[in-house]
Write a protein that holds these residues in place. Structure first.
Motif, PDB file in Angstrom:
ATOM      1  N   THR A 106      34.308  40.431  30.120  1.00 38.72           N
ATOM      2  CA  THR A 106      33.612  39.155  29.816  1.00 38.72           C
ATOM      3  C   THR A 106      32.405  38.985  30.584  1.00 38.72           C
ATOM      4  O   THR A 106      31.434  38.127  30.086  1.00 38.72           O
ATOM      5  CB  THR A 106      34.317  38.219  30.219  1.00 38.72           C
ATOM      6  OG1 THR A 106      34.629  37.910  31.640  1.00 38.72           O
ATOM      7  CG2 THR A 106      35.967  38.325  29.550  1.00 38.72           C
ATOM      8  N   GLY A 107      32.095  39.892  31.381  1.00 37.45           N
ATOM      9  CA  GLY A 107      30.897  39.870  32.356  1.00 37.45           C
ATOM     10  C   GLY A 107      30.802  38.851  33.275  1.00 37.45           C
ATOM     11  O   GLY A 107      29.636  38.519  33.883  1.00 37.45           O
ATOM     12  N   ARG A 108      31.804  38.086  33.673  1.00 37.29           N
ATOM     13  CA  ARG A 108      31.766  36.705  34.498  1.00 37.29           C
ATOM     14  C   ARG A 108      32.003  37.416  35.734  1.00 37.29           C
ATOM     15  O   ARG A 108      32.609  38.337  36.177  1.00 37.29           O
ATOM     16  CB  ARG A 108      32.739  35.692  34.186  1.00 37.29           C
ATOM     17  CG  ARG A 108      32.483  35.161  32.882  1.00 37.29           C
ATOM     18  CD  ARG A 108      33.554  34.190  32.506  1.00 37.29           C
ATOM     19  NE  ARG A 108      34.967  34.795  32.019  1.00 37.29           N
ATOM     20  CZ  ARG A 108      36.083  33.967  31.857  1.00 37.29           C
ATOM     21  NH1 ARG A 108      35.974  32.756  31.652  1.00 37.29           N
ATOM     22  NH2 ARG A 108      37.255  34.609  31.651  1.00 37.29           N
ATOM     23  N   PRO A 109      31.224  36.660  36.854  1.00 35.61           N
ATOM     24  CA  PRO A 109      31.490  36.626  38.289  1.00 35.61           C
ATOM     25  C   PRO A 109      32.841  36.226  38.625  1.00 35.61           C
ATOM     26  O   PRO A 109      33.465  35.623  37.930  1.00 35.61           O
ATOM     27  CB  PRO A 109      30.465  36.011  38.880  1.00 35.61           C
ATOM     28  CG  PRO A 109      29.928  35.122  37.903  1.00 35.61           C
ATOM     29  CD  PRO A 109      30.304  35.512  36.764  1.00 35.61           C
ATOM     30  N   LEU A 110      33.464  36.775  39.696  1.00 34.79           N
ATOM     31  CA  LEU A 110      34.624  36.037  40.318  1.00 34.79           C
ATOM     32  C   LEU A 110      34.391  35.509  41.458  1.00 34.79           C
ATOM     33  O   LEU A 110      34.240  36.120  42.442  1.00 34.79           O
ATOM     34  CB  LEU A 110      35.669  37.181  40.104  1.00 34.79           C
ATOM     35  CG  LEU A 110      37.312  36.690  40.672  1.00 34.79           C
ATOM     36  CD1 LEU A 110      37.616  35.671  39.799  1.00 34.79           C
ATOM     37  CD2 LEU A 110      38.131  37.863  40.917  1.00 34.79           C
ATOM     38  N   ASP A 111      34.533  34.252  41.638  1.00 32.98           N
ATOM     39  CA  ASP A 111      34.213  33.515  42.582  1.00 32.98           C
ATOM     40  C   ASP A 111      35.459  33.312  43.744  1.00 32.98           C
ATOM     41  O   ASP A 111      35.193  33.139  44.976  1.00 32.98           O
ATOM     42  CB  ASP A 111      33.593  32.045  42.326  1.00 32.98           C
ATOM     43  CG  ASP A 111      32.356  32.308  41.615  1.00 32.98           C
ATOM     44  OD1 ASP A 111      31.301  32.428  42.190  1.00 32.98           O
ATOM     45  OD2 ASP A 111      32.514  31.863  40.314  1.00 32.98           O
ATOM     46  N   ALA A 147      41.104  45.674  43.748  1.00 36.42           N
ATOM     47  CA  ALA A 147      40.142  46.590  43.788  1.00 36.42           C
ATOM     48  C   ALA A 147      39.735  46.819  42.222  1.00 36.42           C
ATOM     49  O   ALA A 147      38.408  47.241  42.098  1.00 36.42           O
ATOM     50  CB  ALA A 147      40.920  47.979  43.859  1.00 36.42           C
ATOM     51  N   ARG A 148      40.421  46.596  41.253  1.00 34.43           N
ATOM     52  CA  ARG A 148      39.852  46.500  39.872  1.00 34.43           C
ATOM     53  C   ARG A 148      38.878  45.621  39.634  1.00 34.43           C
ATOM     54  O   ARG A 148      38.048  45.575  38.861  1.00 34.43           O
ATOM     55  CB  ARG A 148      41.003  46.567  38.847  1.00 34.43           C
ATOM     56  CG  ARG A 148      41.936  47.745  39.019  1.00 34.43           C
ATOM     57  CD  ARG A 148      41.312  49.115  39.025  1.00 34.43           C
ATOM     58  NE  ARG A 148      42.151  50.167  38.489  1.00 34.43           N
ATOM     59  CZ  ARG A 148      41.885  51.322  38.575  1.00 34.43           C
ATOM     60  NH1 ARG A 148      40.726  51.855  38.977  1.00 34.43           N
ATOM     61  NH2 ARG A 148      42.739  52.116  38.361  1.00 34.43           N
ATOM     62  N   LEU A 149      39.072  44.302  40.297  1.00 36.13           N
ATOM     63  CA  LEU A 149      38.287  43.217  40.043  1.00 36.13           C
ATOM     64  C   LEU A 149      37.073  43.335  41.108  1.00 36.13           C
ATOM     65  O   LEU A 149      36.176  42.311  41.111  1.00 36.13           O
ATOM     66  CB  LEU A 149      38.993  41.994  40.431  1.00 36.13           C
ATOM     67  CG  LEU A 149      40.171  41.457  39.351  1.00 36.13           C
ATOM     68  CD1 LEU A 149      40.891  40.499  39.704  1.00 36.13           C
ATOM     69  CD2 LEU A 149      39.547  41.436  37.902  1.00 36.13           C
TER      70      LEU A 149
END
Length: 332
Positions: A106-111, A147-149
């Motif tokens: 999705t290309g989104r960052p993860l906050d 790790a994957r994220l």
């Protein structure tokens, strides 16, 4: 452009925060507006995870809830705004990878990543790799997921990872020579305690590694709350804990034993995930909506504070290496 960070190890002692054991999740958030933030909450459709997801979503965050049983999850989160349901099983490495790949696509960052799912006091069970289930689900599954994220966490530039641990860490350190109970007698409480210690050590080392990328990590003890986590305990065990009422229902009725409501139990996770009091801090174990103090040697094993074996940076690094070898994943 993400900010440049210099790693500093937060001192393991209360701030103090001004909050306490009766603080609710909504109160622990403070006045923080999370509009535009992206969060993932494992176990976010039951118990403490559900309340954590609800609080973050109602503050404006988009919350992704990966679930092993999507139908159950769909009913649980109905009515909560900005929740996205996904499929994932922490016992299945391929399922973890597939979920992470879908999110990264999705290309989104993860906050915010709250690793809240877990199992407790289950009979000896092993996953397909032969790994003991408490260690596999509570620690290794979340290690692999994080790790994957990792690319999305770094992309955020100012992210937080919360590992939901437990005061049960005081029951057992990690036995790096026999993590899977192959050479010692199995004990469901020691196995659970080992996995909860691993959660804290994971946060210690993740914070050391992640700080340079703006990723800070925390471990939390939510308190004593009656949720589905206790489903493997017998009525006798629940009665001994003061968690069986006069009608034989499983409920926290003995307040003198320090039971919390679900809203109070999720408070420390939410505080670590989003409260601005923790800006620039990380790598610590928290309880009752504050950084916990170190427990004195020989103190009450069910008392407050954190023991040295759970925050020892050398043990944390060794466990990290073992976890990479067991899962076959790294954070590079």
């Amino acid at each position: 452009m993400p900010a440049t960070y210099t790693y500093t190890k937060t001192i393991q002692e209360p701030i103090p925060s001004g909050f306490g054991s009766e603080t609710t999740a909504a109160e622990a958030l403070g006045s923080r507006d999370l509009s535009g933030k992206i969060a993932i909450v494992t176990g976010g459709y039951s118990g403490l995870g559900l309340e954590t997801a609800r609080t973050l979503a109602e503050a404006g965050a988009t919350v992704i809830v990966p679930a092993r049983t999507p139908d159950k999850a769909r009913a649980a989160v109905a009515g909560i705004p900005r929740v996205e349901l996904e499929t994932m099983d922490l016992m299945d490495p391929a399922s973890i990878d597939a979920f992470a790949e879908r999110f990264l696509a999705t290309g989104r960052p993860l906050d915010i990543l709250v690793n809240s799912a877990g199992i407790m006091a289950v009979p000896l069970t092993r996953d397909a790799r032969g790994y003991e289930s408490h260690f596999a689900v509570n620690h290794l599954g979340h290690f692999q997921l994080t790790a994957r994220l990792w690319p999305a966490l770094k992309q955020a530039g100012d992210a937080r990872v919360v590992a939901v641990s437990s005061r049960a860490l005081r029951l057992s350190g990690v036995d790096l020579a026999d993590l899977n109970y192959e050479n010692r007698e199995y004990d469901k409480w020691l196995a659970y305690g080992q996995s909860k210690t691993a959660n804290v050590l994971f946060a210690v080392e993740l914070d050391r590694i992640g700080s340079a990328h703006g990723v800070r990590a925390f471990a939390v003890h939510p308190g004593t709350i009656i949720t589905e986590l206790s489903r493997h305990l017998s009525d006798d065990e629940m009665r001994a804990a003061g968690a069986l009422d006069e009608q034989g229902r499983r409920t926290a009725h003995d307040k003198s034993r320090g039971f919390k409501t679900v809203e109070q139990g999720a408070a420390t996770s939410v505080w670590c995930a989003a409260n601005e009091q923790l800006g620039g801090r990380g790598g610590v174990y928290c309880e009752d909506v504050d950084i916990a103090a170190m427990a004195a040697p020989g103190s009450d094993p069910f008392g407050g504070g954190v023991v040295q074996w759970a925050v020892d940076p050398d043990i944390a690094r060794r466990l990290w290496t073992v976890s990479e070898n067991m899962t076959g994943v790294t954070f590079e």
